[in-house]
Write a protein that holds these residues in place. Structure first.
Motif, PDB file in Angstrom:
ATOM      1  N   UNK B  81       0.832  -1.211   0.000  1.00  0.00           N
ATOM      2  CA  UNK B  81       0.000   0.000   0.000  1.00  0.00           C
ATOM      3  C   UNK B  81       0.862   1.254   0.000  1.00  0.00           C
ATOM      4  N   UNK B  82       1.967   1.184   0.761  1.00  0.00           N
ATOM      5  CA  UNK B  82       2.873   2.331   0.806  1.00  0.00           C
ATOM      6  C   UNK B  82       3.495   2.602  -0.544  1.00  0.00           C
ATOM      7  N   UNK B 219       8.880  13.743  -0.855  1.00  0.00           N
ATOM      8  CA  UNK B 219       7.552  13.479  -0.296  1.00  0.00           C
ATOM      9  C   UNK B 219       7.700  12.892   1.107  1.00  0.00           C
ATOM     10  N   UNK B 220       8.601  11.884   1.238  1.00  0.00           N
ATOM     11  CA  UNK B 220       8.727  11.260   2.562  1.00  0.00           C
ATOM     12  C   UNK B 220       9.371  12.212   3.563  1.00  0.00           C
ATOM     13  N   UNK B 228       3.114  16.609   5.428  1.00  0.00           N
ATOM     14  CA  UNK B 228       2.644  15.920   4.226  1.00  0.00           C
ATOM     15  C   UNK B 228       1.467  15.033   4.528  1.00  0.00           C
ATOM     16  N   UNK B 229       1.602  13.768   4.141  1.00  0.00           N
ATOM     17  CA  UNK B 229       0.533  12.802   4.372  1.00  0.00           C
ATOM     18  C   UNK B 229       0.421  12.559   5.866  1.00  0.00           C
ATOM     19  N   UNK B 230      -0.777  12.157   6.292  1.00  0.00           N
ATOM     20  CA  UNK B 230      -0.930  11.939   7.726  1.00  0.00           C
ATOM     21  C   UNK B 230      -0.305  10.592   8.112  1.00  0.00           C
ATOM     22  N   UNK B 231       0.202  10.477   9.365  1.00  0.00           N
ATOM     23  CA  UNK B 231       1.045   9.346   9.764  1.00  0.00           C
ATOM     24  C   UNK B 231       0.376   7.981   9.640  1.00  0.00           C
ATOM     25  N   UNK B 237       7.800   6.418   2.823  1.00  0.00           N
ATOM     26  CA  UNK B 237       8.658   7.287   3.638  1.00  0.00           C
ATOM     27  C   UNK B 237       8.327   7.145   5.119  1.00  0.00           C
ATOM     28  N   UNK B 238       7.045   7.096   5.405  1.00  0.00           N
ATOM     29  CA  UNK B 238       6.613   6.956   6.797  1.00  0.00           C
ATOM     30  C   UNK B 238       7.070   5.613   7.344  1.00  0.00           C
ATOM     31  N   UNK B 239       6.868   4.560   6.561  1.00  0.00           N
ATOM     32  CA  UNK B 239       7.276   3.227   7.007  1.00  0.00           C
ATOM     33  C   UNK B 239       8.757   3.210   7.340  1.00  0.00           C
TER      34      UNK B 239
END
Lengths: 197, 287
Positions: B81-82, B219-220, B228-231, B237-239
């Motif tokens: 998904x990431x 982006x990350x 940016x994107x919510x956690x 990048x979040x992962x």
């Protein structure tokens, strides 16, 4: 319908005048030679006659009328280096069709083979490419042809073949030709009249 | 006949493919891989990454090929998904940026002195500030989230490519074959489309390929600082940034598999671009 350059003057930027008050008249069907030492402005004059540059003084007319900048220019110039004069990312068919529909007869005269039409420019030799450049310049609306060292880099046989073809087309269509060359023998053989520049 | 010059027969080689055909096939396979990842990632159920505290910190197994994290979420589903989200953001950002670069570069080189000066000034302006700063400003102005970050990425990554395109167009514009084309009565627009654009394709492709990983990383980065994107969204990048904290605890799978997958995706992307460029290059047409 003569090509006439009257009192032409030109210089690059603010440099010294390359030439001033230059006159040249070419009748249809006439073949005029243009010779002279390097750096005198022969090529620049050719570029002015064929509309690549605007003269700073004087004007160029065909049959007494100024040449329209729209549509195919009636005076076509063939350059010395064919490999620079064709787009390396075009197939030869597209290169040929740029100037409009061409006579099939022209292909035979110049010795252009059908097989070459589907090739890229880098797959043809200099002589073969130059034939395409000549063919492209001899479109249906060309009244005058300027050959600026057109065959200088070719061998004698190819030179002869190309000139044979050009001369034949010229007599057939009543086309005037200006030949720029350093080769006195070639100019002497081809031209009705020689202008020293 | 010289033995060392012996050309391999068609019958001898196992696959009857020349290099062009092989390039074509690898490109298609890479494209299929990319599309599959994006589609599967979009279609995957949110349930798959639900928190499950019973299955915390599991090492990779058949049930959880990439292991699970400290909240018991399946890392395989999260990674896919990431990747899907990151590839999407990267693609939109890079395509947008490349289009802006193409339009501005062409305009600068063909629309006269004033346009050139204006666009060059704009390029210098954007290059004089680090990407990340303008990116944060723009993303913040648009209210963060997916929309903010995509618009921010599009508006910040074009300047260097625009400059390359401007220089390239200026060079082609004065080529002999373009001058001839003009004397053949072709319009400016016709010359731009038929003469100039084909020469820009390699520049655009390479610029795009280089921009893509850059865009994903930015982006990350922006996501990392919380603009940016919510956690809870599983962007790659979040992962990666989250799993950094757990690496020292011996949970190597949290960073290893997602990182490897990102590498594979970028590689696949790069392969497509490179093959595409070679397939279109006239001097390589007989390979």
């Amino acid at each position: 319908m003569q090509l006439e350059a009257k009192n032409i003057g030109f210089r690059y930027d603010n440099g010294p005048w390359l030439f001033q008050n230059t006159n040249l008249t070419v009748e249809p069907g006439e073949i005029v030679g243009l010779t002279g030492p390097s750096g005198r402005g022969k090529t620049t004059l050719c570029r002015i006659l064929s509309g690549y540059e605007k003269p700073l003084e004087g004007n160029v007319t065909i049959g007494g009328l100024p040449i329209s900048s729209k549509g195919v220019h009636p005076v076509q110039l063939v350059f010395q280096h064919p490999e620079k004069a064709v787009n390396p990312r075009w197939k030869m068919e597209k290169v040929l069709s740029e100037g409009g529909k061409l006579d099939e007869e022209l292909f035979d005269l110049l010795g252009i083979e059908q097989e070459w039409l589907t090739r890229w420019p880098n797959e043809l030799s200099g002589g073969e490419l130059q034939r395409f450049c000549v063919a492209r310049a001899l479109g249906p609306s060309t009244r005058f042809l300027i050959a600026d060292e057109m065959t200088t880099m070719l061998d004698a046989i190819t030179q002869a073949q190309i000139w044979q073809a050009v001369l034949e087309m010229a007599t057939k269509r009543e086309m005037g030709i200006i030949v720029v060359s350093h080769e006195a023998k070639l100019v002497g053989r081809l031209c009705d009249r020689v202008v020293k520049f | 006949m010289i033995p060392s010059l012996k050309v391999r027969n068609k019958e001898e080689s196992r696959f009857f493919l020349n290099r062009r055909q092989r390039k074509f096939i690898t490109s298609i396979l890479s494209a299929i891989l990319l599309v599959t990842v994006v589609v599967v990632g979009v279609l995957l159920d949110e349930e798959r990454i639900a928190t499950n505290l019973i299955t915390r910190n599991l090492a990779p197994s058949l049930d959880h090929p990439f292991g699970t994290d400290w909240l018991g979420r399946d890392m395989f589903a999260r990674t896919i998904m990431g990747l899907s989200l990151s590839v999407g953001v990267g693609l939109i950002g890079a395509i947008g940026s490349t289009s802006i670069a193409l339009i501005l570069g062409m305009a600068a080189a063909t629309m006269g002195k004033v346009a050139d000066r204006l666009i060059s000034w704009l390029i210098d302006l954007f290059l004089s500030v680090p990407h990340l700063v303008t990116l944060i400003l723009i993303a913040f102005t648009f209210g963060g989230g997916f929309k903010g970050i995509v618009i921010g990425l599009m508006l910040t990554h074009w300047p260097s490519l625009a400059r390359v395109i401007r220089a390239e167009v200026m060079q082609i514009r004065s080529a002999e074959y373009v001058q001839i084309s003009r004397q053949m009565g072709k319009s400016k627009w016709w010359i731009a489309v038929h003469h100039i654009l084909p020469h820009l394709t390699p520049q655009i492709l390479i610029g795009f390929m280089l921009m893509f990983p850059h865009v994903i990383l930015h982006e990350s980065a922006v996501t990392f600082i919380g603009l940016g994107l919510s956690p809870h969204e599983p962007a790659i990048g979040i992962i990666l940034s989250e799993s950094m904290k757990y690496l020292s605890a011996g949970m190597w799978w949290l960073a290893f598999f997602p990182g490897l997958c990102l590498l594979l995706i970028v590689q696949a992307f790069d392969r497509i671009g490179e093959n595409f460029r070679l397939l279109m290059d006239p001097t390589k047409s007989n390979d």
